[in-house]
Design a protein around this motif. Structure first.
Motif, PDB file in Angstrom:
ATOM      1  N   LEU A   1     -24.613  26.713  24.369  1.00 44.09           N
ATOM      2  CA  LEU A   1     -23.652  25.641  24.535  1.00 44.09           C
ATOM      3  C   LEU A   1     -23.447  25.377  26.020  1.00 44.09           C
ATOM      4  O   LEU A   1     -23.402  26.310  26.833  1.00 44.09           O
ATOM      5  CB  LEU A   1     -22.309  26.004  23.897  1.00 44.09           C
ATOM      6  N   SER A   2     -23.328  24.119  26.380  1.00 43.82           N
ATOM      7  CA  SER A   2     -22.978  23.776  27.762  1.00 43.82           C
ATOM      8  C   SER A   2     -21.512  24.109  27.998  1.00 43.82           C
ATOM      9  O   SER A   2     -20.775  24.469  27.072  1.00 43.82           O
ATOM     10  CB  SER A   2     -23.215  22.280  27.994  1.00 43.82           C
ATOM     11  N   GLU A   3     -21.060  23.966  29.224  1.00 42.79           N
ATOM     12  CA  GLU A   3     -19.640  24.196  29.518  1.00 42.79           C
ATOM     13  C   GLU A   3     -18.771  23.241  28.711  1.00 42.79           C
ATOM     14  O   GLU A   3     -17.743  23.638  28.145  1.00 42.79           O
ATOM     15  CB  GLU A   3     -19.380  24.005  31.012  1.00 42.79           C
ATOM     16  N   ALA A   4     -19.214  21.984  28.630  1.00 39.93           N
ATOM     17  CA  ALA A   4     -18.471  21.002  27.827  1.00 39.93           C
ATOM     18  C   ALA A   4     -18.523  21.366  26.344  1.00 39.93           C
ATOM     19  O   ALA A   4     -17.535  21.205  25.615  1.00 39.93           O
ATOM     20  CB  ALA A   4     -19.042  19.604  28.047  1.00 39.93           C
ATOM     21  N   GLY A   5     -19.689  21.862  25.898  1.00 39.91           N
ATOM     22  CA  GLY A   5     -19.828  22.267  24.510  1.00 39.91           C
ATOM     23  C   GLY A   5     -18.893  23.405  24.145  1.00 39.91           C
ATOM     24  O   GLY A   5     -18.295  23.412  23.054  1.00 39.91           O
ATOM     25  N   GLU A   6     -18.757  24.372  25.052  1.00 42.64           N
ATOM     26  CA  GLU A   6     -17.845  25.497  24.828  1.00 42.64           C
ATOM     27  C   GLU A   6     -16.401  25.004  24.704  1.00 42.64           C
ATOM     28  O   GLU A   6     -15.641  25.458  23.844  1.00 42.64           O
ATOM     29  CB  GLU A   6     -17.954  26.500  25.981  1.00 42.64           C
ATOM     30  N   LYS A   7     -16.039  24.038  25.559  1.00 41.79           N
ATOM     31  CA  LYS A   7     -14.660  23.540  25.563  1.00 41.79           C
ATOM     32  C   LYS A   7     -14.362  22.658  24.351  1.00 41.79           C
ATOM     33  O   LYS A   7     -13.234  22.643  23.855  1.00 41.79           O
ATOM     34  CB  LYS A   7     -14.391  22.761  26.850  1.00 41.79           C
ATOM     35  N   ILE A   8     -15.386  21.937  23.890  1.00 43.90           N
ATOM     36  CA  ILE A   8     -15.154  20.982  22.792  1.00 43.90           C
ATOM     37  C   ILE A   8     -15.253  21.636  21.417  1.00 43.90           C
ATOM     38  O   ILE A   8     -14.760  21.079  20.426  1.00 43.90           O
ATOM     39  CB  ILE A   8     -16.139  19.806  22.910  1.00 43.90           C
TER      40      ILE A   8
ATOM     41  N   GLU B   1     -24.078  13.813  21.162  1.00 41.48           N
ATOM     42  CA  GLU B   1     -23.886  13.851  22.610  1.00 41.48           C
ATOM     43  C   GLU B   1     -23.699  12.448  23.178  1.00 41.48           C
ATOM     44  O   GLU B   1     -22.856  12.224  24.065  1.00 41.48           O
ATOM     45  CB  GLU B   1     -25.070  14.554  23.278  1.00 41.48           C
ATOM     46  N   LYS B   2     -24.463  11.478  22.662  1.00 37.40           N
ATOM     47  CA  LYS B   2     -24.319  10.095  23.127  1.00 37.40           C
ATOM     48  C   LYS B   2     -22.945   9.541  22.762  1.00 37.40           C
ATOM     49  O   LYS B   2     -22.303   8.861  23.568  1.00 37.40           O
ATOM     50  CB  LYS B   2     -25.420   9.225  22.525  1.00 37.40           C
ATOM     51  N   GLU B   3     -22.483   9.824  21.544  1.00 40.62           N
ATOM     52  CA  GLU B   3     -21.190   9.316  21.108  1.00 40.62           C
ATOM     53  C   GLU B   3     -20.050   9.913  21.922  1.00 40.62           C
ATOM     54  O   GLU B   3     -19.086   9.212  22.258  1.00 40.62           O
ATOM     55  CB  GLU B   3     -20.974   9.616  19.626  1.00 40.62           C
ATOM     56  N   LEU B   4     -20.154  11.203  22.243  1.00 41.88           N
ATOM     57  CA  LEU B   4     -19.088  11.867  22.990  1.00 41.88           C
ATOM     58  C   LEU B   4     -19.224  11.679  24.497  1.00 41.88           C
ATOM     59  O   LEU B   4     -18.273  11.913  25.242  1.00 41.88           O
ATOM     60  CB  LEU B   4     -19.063  13.361  22.651  1.00 41.88           C
ATOM     61  N   GLY B   5     -20.404  11.272  24.932  1.00 45.49           N
ATOM     62  CA  GLY B   5     -20.596  11.001  26.347  1.00 45.49           C
ATOM     63  C   GLY B   5     -20.731  12.231  27.210  1.00 45.49           C
ATOM     64  O   GLY B   5     -20.474  12.180  28.422  1.00 45.49           O
ATOM     65  N   CYS B   6     -21.118  13.350  26.612  1.00 46.04           N
ATOM     66  CA  CYS B   6     -21.302  14.572  27.410  1.00 46.04           C
ATOM     67  C   CYS B   6     -22.365  15.448  26.773  1.00 46.04           C
ATOM     68  O   CYS B   6     -22.632  15.365  25.570  1.00 46.04           O
ATOM     69  CB  CYS B   6     -19.993  15.352  27.547  1.00 46.04           C
ATOM     70  N   GLN B   7     -22.979  16.284  27.580  1.00 52.70           N
ATOM     71  CA  GLN B   7     -23.998  17.200  27.085  1.00 52.70           C
ATOM     72  C   GLN B   7     -23.321  18.395  26.430  1.00 52.70           C
ATOM     73  O   GLN B   7     -22.466  19.053  27.038  1.00 52.70           O
ATOM     74  CB  GLN B   7     -24.892  17.678  28.230  1.00 52.70           C
ATOM     75  N   LEU B   8     -23.692  18.667  25.191  1.00 54.80           N
ATOM     76  CA  LEU B   8     -23.094  19.762  24.441  1.00 54.80           C
ATOM     77  C   LEU B   8     -23.964  21.007  24.431  1.00 54.80           C
ATOM     78  O   LEU B   8     -23.451  22.121  24.314  1.00 54.80           O
ATOM     79  CB  LEU B   8     -22.838  19.340  22.991  1.00 54.80           C
ATOM     80  N   LEU B   9     -25.280  20.816  24.558  1.00 54.78           N
ATOM     81  CA  LEU B   9     -26.225  21.912  24.433  1.00 54.78           C
ATOM     82  C   LEU B   9     -27.116  21.994  25.658  1.00 54.78           C
ATOM     83  O   LEU B   9     -27.484  20.977  26.242  1.00 54.78           O
ATOM     84  CB  LEU B   9     -27.099  21.729  23.187  1.00 54.78           C
ATOM     85  N   VAL B  10     -27.442  23.223  26.032  1.00 56.04           N
ATOM     86  CA  VAL B  10     -28.422  23.463  27.095  1.00 56.04           C
ATOM     87  C   VAL B  10     -29.652  24.051  26.420  1.00 56.04           C
ATOM     88  O   VAL B  10     -29.596  25.126  25.825  1.00 56.04           O
ATOM     89  CB  VAL B  10     -27.884  24.424  28.161  1.00 56.04           C
ATOM     90  N   ARG B  11     -30.750  23.343  26.504  1.00 57.56           N
ATOM     91  CA  ARG B  11     -31.966  23.720  25.796  1.00 57.56           C
ATOM     92  C   ARG B  11     -32.952  24.366  26.751  1.00 57.56           C
ATOM     93  O   ARG B  11     -33.404  23.746  27.706  1.00 57.56           O
ATOM     94  CB  ARG B  11     -32.584  22.487  25.127  1.00 57.56           C
ATOM     95  N   PHE B  12     -33.293  25.625  26.483  1.00 57.80           N
ATOM     96  CA  PHE B  12     -34.304  26.337  27.241  1.00 57.80           C
ATOM     97  C   PHE B  12     -35.583  26.401  26.404  1.00 57.80           C
ATOM     98  O   PHE B  12     -35.594  26.004  25.244  1.00 57.80           O
ATOM     99  CB  PHE B  12     -33.815  27.753  27.581  1.00 57.80           C
ATOM    100  N   SER B  13     -36.646  26.911  26.990  1.00 61.65           N
ATOM    101  CA  SER B  13     -37.925  26.955  26.275  1.00 61.65           C
ATOM    102  C   SER B  13     -37.870  27.872  25.062  1.00 61.65           C
ATOM    103  O   SER B  13     -38.524  27.626  24.048  1.00 61.65           O
ATOM    104  CB  SER B  13     -39.044  27.414  27.218  1.00 61.65           C
ATOM    105  N   ASN B  14     -37.080  28.944  25.134  1.00 65.61           N
ATOM    106  CA  ASN B  14     -37.057  29.916  24.037  1.00 65.61           C
ATOM    107  C   ASN B  14     -35.659  30.207  23.505  1.00 65.61           C
ATOM    108  O   ASN B  14     -35.463  31.138  22.734  1.00 65.61           O
ATOM    109  CB  ASN B  14     -37.714  31.225  24.476  1.00 65.61           C
ATOM    110  N   LYS B  15     -34.649  29.439  23.929  1.00 60.55           N
ATOM    111  CA  LYS B  15     -33.304  29.654  23.413  1.00 60.55           C
ATOM    112  C   LYS B  15     -32.447  28.419  23.644  1.00 60.55           C
ATOM    113  O   LYS B  15     -32.870  27.465  24.316  1.00 60.55           O
ATOM    114  CB  LYS B  15     -32.658  30.868  24.083  1.00 60.55           C
ATOM    115  N   LEU B  16     -31.263  28.455  23.082  1.00 64.84           N
ATOM    116  CA  LEU B  16     -30.328  27.343  23.192  1.00 64.84           C
ATOM    117  C   LEU B  16     -28.933  27.915  23.420  1.00 64.84           C
ATOM    118  O   LEU B  16     -28.546  28.912  22.793  1.00 64.84           O
ATOM    119  CB  LEU B  16     -30.383  26.496  21.914  1.00 64.84           C
TER     120      LEU B  16
END
Length: 319
Positions: free
Chosen positions: A57-64, A40-55
């Motif tokens: 893909l972020s919108e950017a993660g879905e697109k990438i 995520e740091k290398e690509l400069g965008c958040q790829l994952l959305v982390r919840f307490s009991n699940k994970l």
């Protein structure tokens, strides 16, 4: 960019689980989480959305995701093209590709075994990581006319306990895993340094010079044990790790069987350590590939060598 992280991301995207993806790739959940943070740091965008009991893909993660998938496919085609252009495969037959985890290739394959592969038109090798081997085998299972591929895999285990979910995944796809031997890691040190005078090294002895290690699951085990600051280099490049030891600026690790398979050096010494890591080395592939005459000849060469040295106490052969 670390190509491994792209493979990791695709398994996280598929499983929606850091823990499950980590098991498939033979690393710890902490190592997988760290890899995703670094990607995520290398690509400069958040790829994952982390919840307490699940994970998810972020919108950017879905697109990438499709871009990463195509990058992995291109990388695999690059390796295949390089192999097809190699002088080792200038023949009409469909030779076996032996994909070797770098530590296993370095310390496990004997000189006679390597000479056989180099001289043979029926089998040849290239260096890979465990996760690349797993990916290539799974892709071959989906191909209509797959090239015969066998993986030489290497697993590191603290206290001889480790999950092999990645192997279980391959077995579900119809591949067989055949463990060959179990050994343990030793520390490679500069022969002129003070710690080389000891027969067995403590953790304090090891971190005195800091650590150069492979960028495999071992790096995660070492980071958990010694702290990330103790690791000065993490690379699959053996020559680079060796130069670190040559300059007496780091220590590195090799399986104990390296004392049997590698040429002795006046510059290095292998020393035991307290609470060593276990190492398991084996082969994985389709049954037809594992029963191929060229591969069986290679196995005969290796079995003769290791049976000859079975009483050294450096390893145990698997049934």
């Amino acid at each position: 960019m670390n190509i491994d992280y792209l493979y990791y991301f695709m398994d996280v995207a598929k499983t929606k689980s850091i823990t499950r993806a980590a098991k498939l790739n033979f690393i710890s959940p902490q190592g997988m989480s760290r890899a995703m943070n670094e990607l995520e740091k290398e690509l400069g965008c958040q790829l994952l959305v982390r919840f307490s009991n699940k994970l998810e893909l972020s919108e950017a993660g879905e697109k990438i995701e499709p871009y990463i998938s195509r990058t992995i496919e291109s990388y695999s085609r690059l390796l295949d093209f390089a192999t097809s252009e190699s002088h080792l495969e200038q023949n009409e037959s469909r030779s076996i590709m032996l994909e070797c985890q770098n530590v296993a290739m370095l310390a496990f394959l004997t000189r006679e075994a390597k000479d056989y592969v180099i001289a043979s038109d029926a089998i040849h090798f290239r260096e890979c990581q465990n996760m690349q081997i797993r990916y290539d085998l799974l892709m071959s299972a989906e191909a209509s006319d797959p090239a015969p591929t066998i993986g030489l895999v290497c697993f590191f285990r603290q206290n001889h306990g480790s999950s092999l979910d990645g192997i279980n995944d391959l077995e579900k796809a119809g591949f067989q895993y055949r463990p060959f031997l179990r050994t343990y890691d030793k520390v490679l040190v500069n022969v002129k340094c003070d710690v080389a005078k000891k027969e067995k090294l403590t953790d304090a002895d090891i971190v005195e010079k800091r650590i150069a290690c492979t960028n495999t699951e071992l790096s995660t085990l070492l980071a958990n044990r010694f702290g990330r600051d103790a690791i000065v280099l993490s690379s699959a490049d053996w020559s680079l790790r060796r130069r670190m030891v040559e300059s007496d600026s780091a220590v590195t690790f090799l399986p104990a069987i390296a004392t049997l398979t590698m040429e002795e050096s006046e510059d290095f010494a292998l020393r035991d350590m307290d609470n060593p890591y276990g190492v398991e080395i084996g082969f994985v592939g389709a049954e037809s590939s594992l029963e191929d005459d060229a591969f069986k000849t290679l196995m005969d060469i290796l079995r003769r060598f290791y049976l000859k040295h079975e009483n050294t106490g450096l390893f145990t052969l698997c049934d």
